[in-house]
Design an enzyme around this catalytic site. Sequence first.
Site, PDB file in Angstrom:
ATOM      1  N   HIS A 134      67.339   7.977  22.499  1.00  0.00           N
ATOM      2  CA  HIS A 134      67.604   9.403  22.310  1.00  0.00           C
ATOM      3  C   HIS A 134      68.864   9.581  21.478  1.00  0.00           C
ATOM      4  O   HIS A 134      69.897   8.965  21.758  1.00  0.00           O
ATOM      5  CB  HIS A 134      67.795  10.098  23.659  1.00  0.00           C
ATOM      6  CG  HIS A 134      68.339  11.492  23.549  1.00  0.00           C
ATOM      7  ND1 HIS A 134      69.644  11.824  23.866  1.00  0.00           N
ATOM      8  CD2 HIS A 134      67.754  12.648  23.130  1.00  0.00           C
ATOM      9  CE1 HIS A 134      69.838  13.113  23.669  1.00  0.00           C
ATOM     10  NE2 HIS A 134      68.713  13.641  23.226  1.00  0.00           N
ATOM     11  N   SER A 135      68.802  10.409  20.429  1.00  0.00           N
ATOM     12  CA  SER A 135      69.964  10.806  19.634  1.00  0.00           C
ATOM     13  C   SER A 135      70.662   9.578  19.037  1.00  0.00           C
ATOM     14  O   SER A 135      70.073   8.872  18.217  1.00  0.00           O
ATOM     15  CB  SER A 135      70.905  11.645  20.503  1.00  0.00           C
ATOM     16  OG  SER A 135      71.902  12.257  19.729  1.00  0.00           O
ATOM     17  N   ALA A 136      71.914   9.298  19.427  1.00  0.00           N
ATOM     18  CA  ALA A 136      72.582   8.087  18.959  1.00  0.00           C
ATOM     19  C   ALA A 136      71.805   6.840  19.378  1.00  0.00           C
ATOM     20  O   ALA A 136      71.802   5.823  18.670  1.00  0.00           O
ATOM     21  CB  ALA A 136      74.009   8.026  19.498  1.00  0.00           C
ATOM     22  N   HIS A 270      68.731  19.831  22.856  1.00  0.00           N
ATOM     23  CA  HIS A 270      68.969  18.425  22.535  1.00  0.00           C
ATOM     24  C   HIS A 270      68.941  17.524  23.767  1.00  0.00           C
ATOM     25  O   HIS A 270      68.219  16.516  23.798  1.00  0.00           O
ATOM     26  CB  HIS A 270      70.311  18.298  21.821  1.00  0.00           C
ATOM     27  CG  HIS A 270      70.596  16.946  21.280  1.00  0.00           C
ATOM     28  ND1 HIS A 270      69.964  16.432  20.167  1.00  0.00           N
ATOM     29  CD2 HIS A 270      71.451  15.963  21.707  1.00  0.00           C
ATOM     30  CE1 HIS A 270      70.414  15.219  19.917  1.00  0.00           C
ATOM     31  NE2 HIS A 270      71.316  14.907  20.847  1.00  0.00           N
TER      32      HIS A 270
END
Length: 297
Positions: A134-136, A270
């Site tokens: 997820h994300s980073a 997010h």
Amino acid sequence: MADALRYTIHQYGTHELQRVGVWDLDVDDRAKYWIVYIHGGAWRDPRITHETFKAIVSHILQSHGEGVRSSIAAFASIDYRLSPHPDFPQDPAGTPPSQYRDAIHPDHLDDVRSAIAFLQSSFGFAGKYVLVGHSAGACLAYQVLAGLSSPSYRPDRRAGDDVEGRKGELKLPGAVFGFEGIYDFTGLNARVDGSYAGFLTAAFGQPEKWDAAAPLKYEGNYGDRFNGIAALGHSPDDELVDAQETEGMVERLRKDEVEVLVVEGLRGKHDEVWQNGDGVANAIMRILALLRKRSIP
């Protein structure tokens, strides 16, 4: 639901964040897949740890019943050393090295690679896993595919020498799934008028170094390294990372002739995407179904 599984935590290095949690369904069954997760948090948020994966694990167990027992051996979630965060300062004079958060690329990535190598050595699943981020964490997952770790990288003996015959190698996964991912640091920062420069600089150094670490700007060919499934998803409600990040990565992977799955149906802001977990759980089960059809060893 995740709490009903046998849970163990393993250290793959000396820093307190060099750890990986494992939720055991049937770790001895080599025919089944592992689901290995990398959390987000802008490479620096100490509040987001490997335990945040529990929400997604619970949704998978609750929603997919026997399909889970027949296809998944275990779930694992990786912690890695973090970059400094201005809201959570540490005193370098009074903080032990094993707790100090001063990581800069490729430290985060080297840790993820060491954690995967440790799991492969300890449990013997080789490439029989889906790498989810997820994300980073999505960025880190695709950095793993690109092999963007440091030239001097070598897992310690406990974390990979038993698995690897050559420096820094590990078995790549059958599939990678990145959601709400960050893949082009320069492009994303420009689209938010430079407001992400702080955490990107903390994680990767000065802006002239960003492109060399960005999965979208990888100078090689993903298709030459990876023959599995590359899945990407993005919620239209995401308020922090725009859809252009995912769209650009999809285009790049297709250009490199990698099999791409665009995941639809993710909803929420997010962090809500992993907090709610249902859409991610559905995507993981779909990826497993595709892998079984491909019969990837």
